[in-house]
Design a protein around this motif. Structure first.
Motif, PDB file in Angstrom:
ATOM      1  N   ALA A 163      10.421  46.220 -36.305  1.00  0.00           N
ATOM      2  CA  ALA A 163       9.178  45.472 -36.490  1.00  0.00           C
ATOM      3  C   ALA A 163       8.632  45.657 -37.904  1.00  0.00           C
ATOM      4  N   LEU A 164       8.733  46.889 -38.435  1.00  0.00           N
ATOM      5  CA  LEU A 164       8.300  47.135 -39.814  1.00  0.00           C
ATOM      6  C   LEU A 164       9.144  46.329 -40.797  1.00  0.00           C
ATOM      7  N   GLY A 165      10.441  46.253 -40.525  1.00  0.00           N
ATOM      8  CA  GLY A 165      11.321  45.445 -41.370  1.00  0.00           C
ATOM      9  C   GLY A 165      10.942  43.971 -41.347  1.00  0.00           C
ATOM     10  N   LEU A 166      10.619  43.467 -40.142  1.00  0.00           N
ATOM     11  CA  LEU A 166      10.166  42.072 -40.023  1.00  0.00           C
ATOM     12  C   LEU A 166       8.895  41.836 -40.829  1.00  0.00           C
ATOM     13  N   PHE A 167       7.974  42.807 -40.770  1.00  0.00           N
ATOM     14  CA  PHE A 167       6.719  42.682 -41.514  1.00  0.00           C
ATOM     15  C   PHE A 167       6.988  42.659 -43.018  1.00  0.00           C
ATOM     16  N   LEU A 168       7.828  43.567 -43.512  1.00  0.00           N
ATOM     17  CA  LEU A 168       8.140  43.602 -44.946  1.00  0.00           C
ATOM     18  C   LEU A 168       8.815  42.305 -45.396  1.00  0.00           C
ATOM     19  N   GLY A 169       9.542  41.667 -44.476  1.00  0.00           N
ATOM     20  CA  GLY A 169      10.220  40.409 -44.809  1.00  0.00           C
ATOM     21  C   GLY A 169       9.287  39.210 -44.904  1.00  0.00           C
ATOM     22  N   THR A 170       8.015  39.380 -44.526  1.00  0.00           N
ATOM     23  CA  THR A 170       7.065  38.252 -44.584  1.00  0.00           C
ATOM     24  C   THR A 170       6.253  38.229 -45.875  1.00  0.00           C
ATOM     25  N   PHE A 171       6.438  39.213 -46.761  1.00  0.00           N
ATOM     26  CA  PHE A 171       5.700  39.230 -48.032  1.00  0.00           C
ATOM     27  C   PHE A 171       6.197  38.090 -48.937  1.00  0.00           C
ATOM     28  N   GLY A 172       5.271  37.525 -49.701  1.00  0.00           N
ATOM     29  CA  GLY A 172       5.636  36.474 -50.653  1.00  0.00           C
ATOM     30  C   GLY A 172       5.498  35.083 -50.072  1.00  0.00           C
ATOM     31  N   TYR A 173       6.081  34.104 -50.744  1.00  0.00           N
ATOM     32  CA  TYR A 173       5.972  32.707 -50.315  1.00  0.00           C
ATOM     33  C   TYR A 173       6.606  32.495 -48.945  1.00  0.00           C
ATOM     34  N   GLN A 174       5.882  31.829 -48.050  1.00  0.00           N
ATOM     35  CA  GLN A 174       6.429  31.483 -46.742  1.00  0.00           C
ATOM     36  C   GLN A 174       7.464  30.379 -46.912  1.00  0.00           C
ATOM     37  N   SER A 175       8.615  30.525 -46.262  1.00  0.00           N
ATOM     38  CA  SER A 175       9.765  29.654 -46.550  1.00  0.00           C
ATOM     39  C   SER A 175       9.545  28.196 -46.166  1.00  0.00           C
ATOM     40  N   THR A 176       8.753  27.921 -45.135  1.00  0.00           N
ATOM     41  CA  THR A 176       8.594  26.537 -44.680  1.00  0.00           C
ATOM     42  C   THR A 176       7.340  25.857 -45.225  1.00  0.00           C
ATOM     43  N   THR A 177       6.286  26.638 -45.519  1.00  0.00           N
ATOM     44  CA  THR A 177       5.037  26.033 -46.005  1.00  0.00           C
ATOM     45  C   THR A 177       4.785  26.295 -47.482  1.00  0.00           C
ATOM     46  N   PRO A 195      18.658  51.483 -40.431  1.00  0.00           N
ATOM     47  CA  PRO A 195      19.366  50.198 -40.307  1.00  0.00           C
ATOM     48  C   PRO A 195      18.559  49.137 -39.568  1.00  0.00           C
ATOM     49  N   ALA A 196      17.789  49.542 -38.551  1.00  0.00           N
ATOM     50  CA  ALA A 196      16.965  48.576 -37.824  1.00  0.00           C
ATOM     51  C   ALA A 196      15.906  47.968 -38.738  1.00  0.00           C
ATOM     52  N   LEU A 197      15.292  48.798 -39.598  1.00  0.00           N
ATOM     53  CA  LEU A 197      14.303  48.280 -40.556  1.00  0.00           C
ATOM     54  C   LEU A 197      14.961  47.275 -41.499  1.00  0.00           C
ATOM     55  N   LEU A 198      16.127  47.639 -42.025  1.00  0.00           N
ATOM     56  CA  LEU A 198      16.805  46.758 -42.973  1.00  0.00           C
ATOM     57  C   LEU A 198      17.214  45.455 -42.307  1.00  0.00           C
ATOM     58  N   LEU A 199      17.685  45.551 -41.061  1.00  0.00           N
ATOM     59  CA  LEU A 199      18.081  44.341 -40.335  1.00  0.00           C
ATOM     60  C   LEU A 199      16.881  43.443 -40.094  1.00  0.00           C
ATOM     61  N   PHE A 223      14.241  43.260 -41.946  1.00  0.00           N
ATOM     62  CA  PHE A 223      13.899  42.677 -43.246  1.00  0.00           C
ATOM     63  C   PHE A 223      14.819  41.501 -43.593  1.00  0.00           C
ATOM     64  N   VAL A 224      16.116  41.666 -43.360  1.00  0.00           N
ATOM     65  CA  VAL A 224      17.090  40.613 -43.695  1.00  0.00           C
ATOM     66  C   VAL A 224      16.917  39.392 -42.798  1.00  0.00           C
ATOM     67  N   LEU A 225      16.620  39.640 -41.514  1.00  0.00           N
ATOM     68  CA  LEU A 225      16.552  38.527 -40.561  1.00  0.00           C
ATOM     69  C   LEU A 225      15.166  37.883 -40.469  1.00  0.00           C
ATOM     70  N   ALA A 226      14.147  38.484 -41.104  1.00  0.00           N
ATOM     71  CA  ALA A 226      12.785  37.942 -40.994  1.00  0.00           C
ATOM     72  C   ALA A 226      12.702  36.477 -41.436  1.00  0.00           C
ATOM     73  N   PRO A 227      13.222  36.098 -42.628  1.00  0.00           N
ATOM     74  CA  PRO A 227      13.154  34.682 -43.018  1.00  0.00           C
ATOM     75  C   PRO A 227      13.915  33.775 -42.063  1.00  0.00           C
ATOM     76  N   LEU A 228      15.054  34.270 -41.559  1.00  0.00           N
ATOM     77  CA  LEU A 228      15.859  33.487 -40.620  1.00  0.00           C
ATOM     78  C   LEU A 228      15.097  33.258 -39.320  1.00  0.00           C
ATOM     79  N   LEU A 229      14.507  34.314 -38.775  1.00  0.00           N
ATOM     80  CA  LEU A 229      13.730  34.193 -37.544  1.00  0.00           C
ATOM     81  C   LEU A 229      12.569  33.217 -37.712  1.00  0.00           C
ATOM     82  N   GLU A 230      11.854  33.365 -38.809  1.00  0.00           N
ATOM     83  CA  GLU A 230      10.671  32.532 -39.051  1.00  0.00           C
ATOM     84  C   GLU A 230      11.045  31.059 -39.214  1.00  0.00           C
TER      85      GLU A 230
END
Length: 501
Positions: A163-177, A429-433, A435-442
């Protein structure tokens, strides 16, 4: 075949010794190797960069068997099962015999794993073509949940790290908006956190700190005598793995199929295959006392599992093991996105990766077999000498990606986080995963909601994947309850023994 080029072959030859070094030096392993090497592929041609990363990673566990047998210290976590019988053989003066069996089993197991990968890719391709955005979204969820809940340690801590990795992956420009988030008026964060500083901080820095704090990788046999290895011993060990071919084949095939399960096979496979070898053996009483089958079993699966782990990684973009998370990072750095579209557009590259696995495993094992007589000297390198070299590589690697000192700063920030997570048992590894998958999930959640509506998850494949996620949670809960019960019983037994004394 794109991989049959002179520059790719040269990279393969250069990558194998690097991967072997990361394997031979205890405590480093595949995750640290990929995190340190990841910046080096930036700007490379995709096929060259992927060949370098995969070849380096493929031989880490091959090199790790050396220190597992000689020193009783696993070069990488997947070599831990090899210690049980390999180190006993080494203590008895049969280190060369154990090394020959381990290295030949690793090579042949890697070959079997690549053959299975090669055979599965055409079968997987029509299946993945039926996957749309909802199915891809659930696959990404499956990857995070399995790695977090079944990858070892506390499932709750694993999910928290994801969950922390997902949160870190949301920083910056949102990919769709295109709306910036959490950037705190810091221009650097407009593009979000970078993968390379995060990976280097999480995996390389904690190990370097361990080395600096006095953890030694140098050792001799307990009696103080130096290791003695002869070419004859090595040859007899290599012959033993061929003579016991059914142990090797069974372990390799089992390793491949364990590798297919996202987040499960990486460090589990060698122990499962060790148990299977013991169960099928005519001499199970010899296991733990220096059985050569106890070396062939786990080492046969060690490289075979990588072929299995590549199937979900390439076909679905869901990493089959912890290290495959970093390999996906390599794909992204090189402008590629593994998944159904990757197999549609780059099937030749997928086949090429299977050939890289074969080439790396054969070259790596052959090199170590030829150098077996001198391997004991390699392990005498003091840890405090290695740490500054690795730290220099980390700093240079982080800076050279974007020529930005802020990247170096964040390496140490994430390094502090990584040290804390390692100390308290949270899954890096769960945090890194996450982070990597956050843009894909979103992105795929956004597309699924807009295309199929709020009930997109009722599609048949989505329901099946949701059942797998729930099943993983149930399995993790049972595993956690069993471990807690065993720990409680062990404490009660110790208290009873203390009161009796």
């Amino acid at each position: 075949m794109n991989f049959a080029r002179w520059d790719v072959l040269l990279v393969l030859l250069a990558a194998v010794p690097v991967g072997l070094l990361f394997g031979v030096l205890p405590g480093l392993g595949g995750l640290v190797a990929l995190s340190v090497l990841l910046p080096l592929v930036y700007g490379m041609e995709p096929i060259v960069g992927l060949a370098f990363l995969l070849a380096s990673y493929a031989v880490v566990s091959t090199g790790g068997s050396v220190t597992a047998i000689l020193l009783g210290i696993p070069g990488s976590p997947s070599n831990a099962a090899t210690i049980i019988d390999g180190y006993v053989l080494s203590r008895r003066g049969r280190a060369g015999y154990a090394l020959g069996a381990a290295l030949s089993s690793s090579a042949l197991g890697g070959l079997i794993g690549a053959v299975v990968l090669f055979a599965l890719l055409p079968v997987v391709r029509p299946v993945v073509m039926s996957f749309g955005s909802p199915e891809t979204f659930f696959l990404a969820l499956l990857g995070i949940s399995y790695l977090a809940m079944l990858g070892g340690g506390s499932p709750i801590k694993g999910l928290a790290a994801g969950a922390l990795g997902l949160f870190l992956g949301t920083f910056g420009y949102q990919s769709t908006t295109g709306v910036p988030r959490f950037w705190m008026d810091i221009d650097y964060l407009l593009d979000g956190f970078r993968l390379i500083p995060l990976a280097l901080g999480m995996f390389a820095i904690p190990e370097i700190v361990d080395l600096m704090s006095g953890r030694s990788i140098a050792a001799r046999r307990p009696d103080g005598r130096p290791m003695e290895i002869t070419h004859k011993q090595v040859w007899l060990g290599a012959r033993a793995s061929v003579v016991r071919k059914w142990v090797l084949i069974r372990s390799s095939v089992l390793g491949v199929f364990l590798g297919l399960i996202p987040g499960v096979g990486s460090e589990t496979a060698p122990f499962v295959t060790y148990g299977a070898a013991k169960q099928a053996s005519k001499r199970p009483y010899q296991f733990g006392k220096g059985s050569i089958e106890g070396v062939i079993g786990p080492e046969g699966s060690n490289n075979a599992k990588d072929g299995g782990a590549l199937v979900p990684t390439l076909a679905f973009g869901v990493p089959g093991s912890s290290a495959m998370v970093l390999l996906i990072g390599g794909f992204l750095l090189l402008g590629l996105q593994p998944g159904p579209k990757f197999l549609q557009d780059h099937m030749d590259m997928a086949y090429g990766l299977a050939f890289v696995l074969v080439g790396a495993n054969l070259i790596g094992s052959l090199v170590l077999l030829l150098l077996a007589k001198h391997l004991a000297k390699i392990t005498l390198l003091p840890g405090h000498m290695l740490a500054p070299i690795l730290l220099t590589l980390v700093v240079v690697g982080a800076y050279s990606t974007n020529n930005n000192f802020t990247d170096v700063l964040f390496v140490f920030i994430f390094g502090a986080v990584g040290i804390g997570m390692k100390a308290y048992g949270f899954s890096r590894p769960a945090l890194l995963l996450g982070f990597v998958l956050a843009p894909l999930l979103e992105t795929y959640l956004y597309i699924s909601l807009n295309t199929y509506g709020n009930w997109f998850f009722l599609r048949p494949i989505c329901l099946v994947l949701a059942l797998f996620i729930v099943g993983g949670a149930v399995m993790a809960g049972i595993k956690s309850h069993k471990e807690h019960k065993e720990l409680k019983a062990e404490k009660a037994l110790k208290q009873q023994e203390g009161s009796n004394s």
